[in-house]
Design a protein around this motif. Structure first.
Motif, PDB file in Angstrom:
ATOM      1  N   THR A  47       0.836  -1.199   0.000  1.00 13.89           N
ATOM      2  CA  THR A  47       0.000   0.000   0.000  1.00 13.89           C
ATOM      3  C   THR A  47       0.872   1.250   0.000  1.00 13.89           C
ATOM      4  O   THR A  47       1.869   1.326   0.727  1.00 13.89           O
ATOM      5  CB  THR A  47      -0.905   0.010   1.240  1.00 13.89           C
ATOM      6  OG1 THR A  47      -1.658  -1.198   1.267  1.00 13.89           O
ATOM      7  CG2 THR A  47      -1.845   1.203   1.218  1.00 13.89           C
ATOM      8  N   GLY A  48       0.499   2.230  -0.834  1.00 14.00           N
ATOM      9  CA  GLY A  48       1.181   3.519  -0.826  1.00 14.00           C
ATOM     10  C   GLY A  48       2.469   3.575  -1.613  1.00 14.00           C
ATOM     11  O   GLY A  48       3.166   4.593  -1.584  1.00 14.00           O
ATOM     12  N   ASP A  79      -8.515  -2.717  -7.385  1.00 13.24           N
ATOM     13  CA  ASP A  79      -8.565  -2.054  -6.077  1.00 13.24           C
ATOM     14  C   ASP A  79     -10.003  -1.650  -5.753  1.00 13.24           C
ATOM     15  O   ASP A  79     -10.504  -0.628  -6.221  1.00 13.24           O
ATOM     16  CB  ASP A  79      -7.656  -0.822  -6.080  1.00 13.24           C
ATOM     17  CG  ASP A  79      -7.430  -0.278  -4.681  1.00 13.24           C
ATOM     18  OD1 ASP A  79      -8.160  -0.690  -3.755  1.00 13.24           O
ATOM     19  OD2 ASP A  79      -6.512   0.532  -4.502  1.00 13.24           O
ATOM     20  N   TYR A  97     -10.838  -1.558  -2.432  1.00 11.54           N
ATOM     21  CA  TYR A  97     -10.713  -1.303  -0.995  1.00 11.54           C
ATOM     22  C   TYR A  97     -10.594   0.188  -0.697  1.00 11.54           C
ATOM     23  O   TYR A  97     -11.292   0.728   0.154  1.00 11.54           O
ATOM     24  CB  TYR A  97      -9.483  -2.031  -0.426  1.00 11.54           C
ATOM     25  CG  TYR A  97      -9.621  -3.537  -0.444  1.00 11.54           C
ATOM     26  CD1 TYR A  97     -10.058  -4.232   0.671  1.00 11.54           C
ATOM     27  CD2 TYR A  97      -9.306  -4.271  -1.587  1.00 11.54           C
ATOM     28  CE1 TYR A  97     -10.189  -5.613   0.658  1.00 11.54           C
ATOM     29  CE2 TYR A  97      -9.431  -5.647  -1.615  1.00 11.54           C
ATOM     30  CZ  TYR A  97      -9.873  -6.319  -0.489  1.00 11.54           C
ATOM     31  OH  TYR A  97      -9.996  -7.678  -0.503  1.00 11.54           O
ATOM     32  N   ARG A  98      -9.695   0.878  -1.419  1.00 21.82           N
ATOM     33  CA  ARG A  98      -9.470   2.292  -1.122  1.00 21.82           C
ATOM     34  C   ARG A  98     -10.612   3.140  -1.667  1.00 21.82           C
ATOM     35  O   ARG A  98     -11.072   2.947  -2.790  1.00 21.82           O
ATOM     36  CB  ARG A  98      -8.148   2.773  -1.732  1.00 21.82           C
ATOM     37  CG  ARG A  98      -6.914   2.275  -1.022  1.00 21.82           C
ATOM     38  CD  ARG A  98      -5.677   2.975  -1.576  1.00 21.82           C
ATOM     39  NE  ARG A  98      -5.547   2.800  -3.011  1.00 21.82           N
ATOM     40  CZ  ARG A  98      -5.278   3.782  -3.864  1.00 21.82           C
ATOM     41  NH1 ARG A  98      -5.142   5.028  -3.423  1.00 21.82           N
ATOM     42  NH2 ARG A  98      -5.156   3.537  -5.151  1.00 21.82           N
ATOM     43  N   VAL A 113      -4.584  -3.954  -6.138  1.00 27.40           N
ATOM     44  CA  VAL A 113      -4.812  -3.391  -4.815  1.00 27.40           C
ATOM     45  C   VAL A 113      -3.535  -3.501  -3.998  1.00 27.40           C
ATOM     46  O   VAL A 113      -2.821  -4.496  -4.045  1.00 27.40           O
ATOM     47  CB  VAL A 113      -5.969  -4.143  -4.110  1.00 27.40           C
ATOM     48  CG1 VAL A 113      -5.670  -5.625  -3.981  1.00 27.40           C
ATOM     49  CG2 VAL A 113      -6.249  -3.534  -2.736  1.00 27.40           C
ATOM     50  N   GLY A 114      -3.215  -2.442  -3.274  1.00 30.15           N
ATOM     51  CA  GLY A 114      -2.030  -2.443  -2.430  1.00 30.15           C
ATOM     52  C   GLY A 114      -2.248  -3.248  -1.163  1.00 30.15           C
ATOM     53  O   GLY A 114      -3.251  -3.075  -0.475  1.00 30.15           O
ATOM     54  N   MET A 115      -1.323  -4.155  -0.869  1.00 31.15           N
ATOM     55  CA  MET A 115      -1.432  -4.984   0.329  1.00 31.15           C
ATOM     56  C   MET A 115      -0.070  -5.168   0.961  1.00 31.15           C
ATOM     57  O   MET A 115       0.943  -5.305   0.265  1.00 31.15           O
ATOM     58  CB  MET A 115      -2.008  -6.366  -0.012  1.00 31.15           C
ATOM     59  CG  MET A 115      -3.510  -6.387  -0.189  1.00 31.15           C
ATOM     60  SD  MET A 115      -4.142  -8.074  -0.265  1.00 31.15           S
ATOM     61  CE  MET A 115      -5.900  -7.748  -0.174  1.00 31.15           C
ATOM     62  N   SER A 116      -0.059  -5.171   2.271  1.00 32.49           N
ATOM     63  CA  SER A 116       1.163  -5.476   2.997  1.00 32.49           C
ATOM     64  C   SER A 116       1.635  -6.874   2.632  1.00 32.49           C
ATOM     65  O   SER A 116       0.826  -7.768   2.364  1.00 32.49           O
ATOM     66  CB  SER A 116       0.922  -5.390   4.503  1.00 32.49           C
ATOM     67  OG  SER A 116       1.975  -6.014   5.219  1.00 32.49           O
TER      68      SER A 116
END
Length: 698
Positions: free
Chosen positions: A170-171, A200, A202-203, A248-251
């Protein structure tokens, strides 16, 4: 040779035992802390002298590389003795370079490996530090796989056809980078062949953000529903040259990451799906390492690979070493660098030399490293030079065996002094795509004919090389290659046969060669000037650097058979100041497309050094007491392996090139004349290390 082990309650006491047993000129091979105190491996100077005598014995293993590394540790030994005796210690450039690397964000293991290979003549002198720093920069540049100095029209990332998905935490900047790539793609290829996809959901506003860019570019965009795979958009993807996916950004620690990566595995595009990992250059090295390791592992579990990377947020980082270290460690090819939010301006091809220089520009102070870390590392740095050398030898040997087809057979030929049986029949592997026919005359100053060479679909050499037979007839398995490349112009009758069977070919011409065109006989240089049509410019790797290749084609025909040919004129720009432009002329078949012209011209130029490198390798193995035919085949194979390593674009070969450059003791760009002796050294020194390891005292 006997390497002795000394144990004591402290390092100082162990050193005293070394001096008492072997004298002040003993060479420290390794030292380490143990639960009982300290342990040192050392060898006496007399033993080292015997090691040199071993080099002259033809039946003994070649210990020359190992001996050189042992000798280079003498200075380190004496520096340690000075320190123990309270005297002034000579300048230690390895220590300075280590601190510079650590201050720049590089990891401790890579820093120790690099500085341990610093040539001894560049250590222990403050005057040589600038040269030592330059050497370090060259080592790092050689290890980073990249696509740099690309022209706008051949930026490899934008030539991909299929699915390209950007992944990362993410980011990290995936959506903005997607927009930048999309804008650059539209400028090159138009908007009809591009499809944007977002996963994505989620955001808040994530899909709307990409939708705005899609509207500005007049590009189709679709959202992939949560739980669906790319196959759900199969109908939308039809007819699209590139499907660019913003994920989608994910850890890296998110349990749902595996599911999201698996959704990118499309059955329809299984062989054309490319996953690009975005790395935040401002993140800590430990974090970047974890991101790359976990993302690559999870992608592998879904039968996908991650071998490409884009570096983001370069404008926000103070230390670039961490992200470069991650590229090297995980064998990632950096395809682009991004800094800033402007679309499309703030994304470029990487300038690796500048990135490396910037990474080593950080100010260094003693307080930047904890004393305990330096003490632990420095104890390993000074005495373990030979073992680091041995580690690189083993690593290089493993990489050569794993990634160069039939390399093990070359090792066998050198060891047994005869060619493997499989080489006798010229059993080319299935990937044979081209044959490069060597000239029927020996290279000037040599009495042997250069072997012919098989090439794969990437234009890389295959083993074994093919020795000229007595009547120089075409071998059946070679004739099956769909493309024939010649160092010379063959007879017209043979070219007519190729044209009749639509076999592709390219032949080298000299500048004064005459051809038939529009009822007139004309010199090729004049033909190109009057009727030449420029092709697009391309960037190729040539002798260790990236150069711009500009091609021009003109139509010609055979005066005897009226077959249509094409004359190709090539200019290679960006060379040294004394020779900034190199010129070549070729002739190709009339069916050859523009893309095929580029492919064949690139292969011919990259392999121009093959004859010279074969002669160079022949002389390097001249004392091996091989038969003439075996020596020629082995020399040709060494040259072929060197060029395979030099020009392979996969990231693992960048690391191998860096290791071989270290082992060669040379500086500058990685070229064939440095790789040939380095590969030969790896083969010989590997056997030496095995033999020497058996003699270490228990």
């Amino acid at each position: 040779m006997t390497i002795r082990r000394f144990r004591a309650a402290s390092h100082k006491d162990a050193m005293r035992k070394v001096r008492d047993a072997l004298g002040d000129d003993a060479v420290i091979v390794s030292s380490r802390k143990t639960s009982q105190g300290a342990e040192i491996f050392a060898i006496g100077e007399a033993e080292l002298a015997l090691l040199h005598e071993t080099e002259d014995a033809p039946t003994s293993p070649d210990f020359s590389g190992l001996a050189q590394q042992l000798l280079s540790d003498v200075q380190d030994m004496r520096a340690m003795l000075h320190q123990q005796q309270g005297e002034k210690v000579p300048d230690d450039n390895r220590k300075r370079l280590y601190r510079q690397l650590r201050a720049g964000g590089y990891s401790d293991p890579l820093s120790r490996q690099l500085v341990a290979m610093l040539p001894s003549q560049l250590n222990h002198s403050n005057k040589t530090y600038p040269e030592a720093l330059k050497w370090l920069q060259q080592q790092l540049v050689a290890r980073v796989s990249h696509q740099s100095n690309m022209q706008a029209n051949d930026w490899e990332l934008l030539q991909h056809q299929g699915v390209m998905a950007l992944v990362g935490p993410t980011g990290v900047g995936k959506t903005t980078t997607t927009a930048k790539l999309a804008a650059n793609y539209v400028m090159q290829h138009g908007n009809d062949s591009l499809l944007l996809v977002t996963t994505d959901s989620y955001r808040i506003g994530a899909q709307q953000q990409l939708a705005i860019y899609a509207e500005l570019l007049d590009v189709e965009m679709h959202a992939l529903a949560d739980g669906d795979t790319l196959d759900a958009l199969a109908q939308k993807m039809q007819g699209k040259r590139l499907v660019l996916v913003d994920t989608v950004g994910m850890s890296q620690r998110d349990q749902r990451l595996a599911q999201k990566i698996a959704a990118l595995n499309s059955e329809q595009h299984a062989h054309t799906t490319r996953i690009v990992l975005l790395l935040n250059a401002a993140a800590q090295q430990e974090t970047l390492d974890e991101v790359a390791r976990i993302y690559q592992r999870i992608a592998g579990e879904s039968e996908l690979t991650i071998s490409d990377a884009i570096l983001t947020k370069l404008d926000e980082t103070a230390r670039l070493g961490g992200v470069l270290d991650t590229l090297i460690r995980h064998k990632l090819t950096v395809q682009a660098v991004s800094s800033g939010q402007r679309v499309p301006e703030d994304i470029q091809v990487p300038d690796i030399e500048q990135l490396v220089a910037d990474s080593l520009a950080a100010e260094v102070s003693d307080s930047m490293l904890a004393a305990s870390e330096w003490e632990q590392s420095s104890e390993k740095l000074e005495p373990s030079h030979v073992f680091t050398h041995g580690h690189l030898i083993q690593s290089s040997m493993q990489a050569l065996r794993n990634h160069v087809p039939h390399f093990s057979e070359l090792v066998q030929a050198l060891k047994q002094k005869e060619l493997p049986e499989s080489w006798q029949n010229t059993a080319f592997p299935d990937e044979l795509n081209m044959i490069r026919w060597a000239a029927p005359q020996p290279l000037q100053g040599w009495s042997h004919l250069t072997p012919h060479l098989g090439l794969n679909k990437h234009g890389l050499p295959l083993l074994p090389p093919v020795i000229h037979d007595n009547d120089d007839s075409v071998l059946p398995d070679m004739a099956l290659a769909p493309v024939q490349l010649f160092d010379y112009l063959p007879e017209t009758a043979l070219l007519d046969i190729f044209s009749e069977h639509q076999t592709g070919w390219l032949a080298t011409l000299n500048v004064n060669h005459k051809v038939h065109s529009q009822g007139h006989t004309v010199v090729v240089s004049e033909l190109v000037k009057k009727h030449g049509i420029p092709l697009s410019k391309h960037t190729i790797v040539y002798r260790g650097e990236r150069r711009r290749l500009e091609l021009t084609v003109a139509a010609a025909e055979s005066e005897q058979s009226q077959q249509l040919y094409q004359v190709v004129y090539g200019e290679l720009h960006g060379g040294p100041s004394k020779n900034p432009v190199q010129r070549r002329y070729w002739m190709v078949d009339g069916h050859c497309t523009a893309e095929q012209v580029v492919e064949r011209a690139r292969s011919m130029m990259q392999l121009e050094e093959y004859a010279r490198l074969t002669r160079f390798a022949w002389r390097a193995i001249d004392k091996q007491k091989l038969t003439s035919s075996t020596q020629l085949a082995v020399a040709g194979a060494l040259a072929a392996v060197a060029m395979h390593v030099e020009y392979h674009s996969a990231a693992q070969f960048a690391g191998l090139r860096g290791e071989l450059l270290s082992l060669s003791g040379k500086r500058g760009r990685v070229q064939g004349d440095k790789l040939v002796p380095a590969i030969l050294h790896v083969i010989q020194a590997y056997e030496s290390l095995v033999a020497a390891g058996r003699e270490v005292e228990a």
